[in-house]
Design a protein around this motif. Structure first.
Motif, PDB file in Angstrom:
ATOM      1  N   GLY A  46       0.812  -1.207   0.000  1.00 47.45           N
ATOM      2  CA  GLY A  46       0.000   0.000   0.000  1.00 47.45           C
ATOM      3  C   GLY A  46       0.847   1.259   0.000  1.00 47.45           C
ATOM      4  O   GLY A  46       2.073   1.227   0.102  1.00 47.45           O
ATOM      5  N   GLY A  47       0.174   2.378  -0.068  1.00 39.57           N
ATOM      6  CA  GLY A  47       0.860   3.664  -0.122  1.00 39.57           C
ATOM      7  C   GLY A  47       1.648   3.980   1.132  1.00 39.57           C
ATOM      8  O   GLY A  47       2.758   4.511   1.062  1.00 39.57           O
ATOM      9  N   TRP A  48       1.084   3.673   2.308  1.00 39.54           N
ATOM     10  CA  TRP A  48       1.796   3.937   3.555  1.00 39.54           C
ATOM     11  C   TRP A  48       3.009   3.035   3.698  1.00 39.54           C
ATOM     12  O   TRP A  48       4.051   3.467   4.207  1.00 39.54           O
ATOM     13  CB  TRP A  48       0.868   3.773   4.762  1.00 39.54           C
ATOM     14  N   GLY A  49       2.890   1.798   3.250  1.00 38.98           N
ATOM     15  CA  GLY A  49       4.041   0.894   3.290  1.00 38.98           C
ATOM     16  C   GLY A  49       5.165   1.382   2.390  1.00 38.98           C
ATOM     17  O   GLY A  49       6.342   1.354   2.767  1.00 38.98           O
ATOM     18  N   LYS A  50       4.783   1.846   1.193  1.00 41.08           N
ATOM     19  CA  LYS A  50       5.794   2.381   0.279  1.00 41.08           C
ATOM     20  C   LYS A  50       6.457   3.621   0.870  1.00 41.08           C
ATOM     21  O   LYS A  50       7.680   3.788   0.790  1.00 41.08           O
ATOM     22  CB  LYS A  50       5.150   2.725  -1.063  1.00 41.08           C
ATOM     23  N   ALA A  51       5.640   4.494   1.458  1.00 40.17           N
ATOM     24  CA  ALA A  51       6.197   5.712   2.056  1.00 40.17           C
ATOM     25  C   ALA A  51       7.135   5.360   3.211  1.00 40.17           C
ATOM     26  O   ALA A  51       8.214   5.959   3.348  1.00 40.17           O
ATOM     27  CB  ALA A  51       5.067   6.613   2.542  1.00 40.17           C
ATOM     28  N   GLY A  52       6.744   4.404   4.037  1.00 39.94           N
ATOM     29  CA  GLY A  52       7.590   4.001   5.162  1.00 39.94           C
ATOM     30  C   GLY A  52       8.918   3.435   4.713  1.00 39.94           C
ATOM     31  O   GLY A  52       9.975   3.807   5.230  1.00 39.94           O
ATOM     32  N   TRP A  53       8.881   2.514   3.741  1.00 40.26           N
ATOM     33  CA  TRP A  53      10.136   1.939   3.246  1.00 40.26           C
ATOM     34  C   TRP A  53      11.002   3.014   2.602  1.00 40.26           C
ATOM     35  O   TRP A  53      12.226   3.027   2.761  1.00 40.26           O
ATOM     36  CB  TRP A  53       9.858   0.828   2.240  1.00 40.26           C
TER      37      TRP A  53
END
Length: 134
Positions: A46-53
């Protein structure tokens, strides 16, 4: 007196280490950019996972890259293979669409066989022939 820089002032081992460090830095940046591309390419995240990584890899690059490779290294290769297969399928579809179903000569030969076997009339043959030749 003026000091001269001679070739033997920079030993061969020093040149070797310089080339090695340049090679390692280039390798490091290639790996970093490949991981960033993989983060954006992953459809399952998801978008939050991509942003976190992405934040983890950019803020703490060495640790972030190491953890990313450990956590998601296997699936990274699978995503790359899937991407290449999709590109190849798209290219094959484009080539098929661009090349068409066959040349005019092949289509005229098929049309001539249909007329010779009596499946189409002479008038139908002439209309189809004009469509092909346009």
């Amino acid at each position: 007196m003026e000091s001269q820089l001679l070739a033997y002032d920079y030993p061969l081992l020093g040149a070797f280490w310089t080339v090695l460090w340049i090679f390692l830095w280039v390798l490091w940046f290639m790996l970093l950019f490949r991981i960033i591309i993989d983060i954006f390419r992953d459809d399952g995240m998801g978008g939050w996972g991509k942003a976190g990584w992405l934040i983890f890899v950019v803020i703490l690059p060495f640790l972030g890259v190491l953890v990313y490779i450990i956590a998601r290294g296997k699936s990274m290769g699978a995503r790359e293979i899937k991407h290449v297969q999709e590109q190849r399928a798209d290219m094959d579809a484009y080539i098929r669409a661009t090349a068409g179903s066959g040349s005019q000569v092949d289509e005229l030969a098929k049309l001539s066989q249909l007329r010779a076997s009596g499946d189409i009339t002479d008038a139908e043959y002439e209309r189809a022939k004009e469509k092909i030749l346009r």
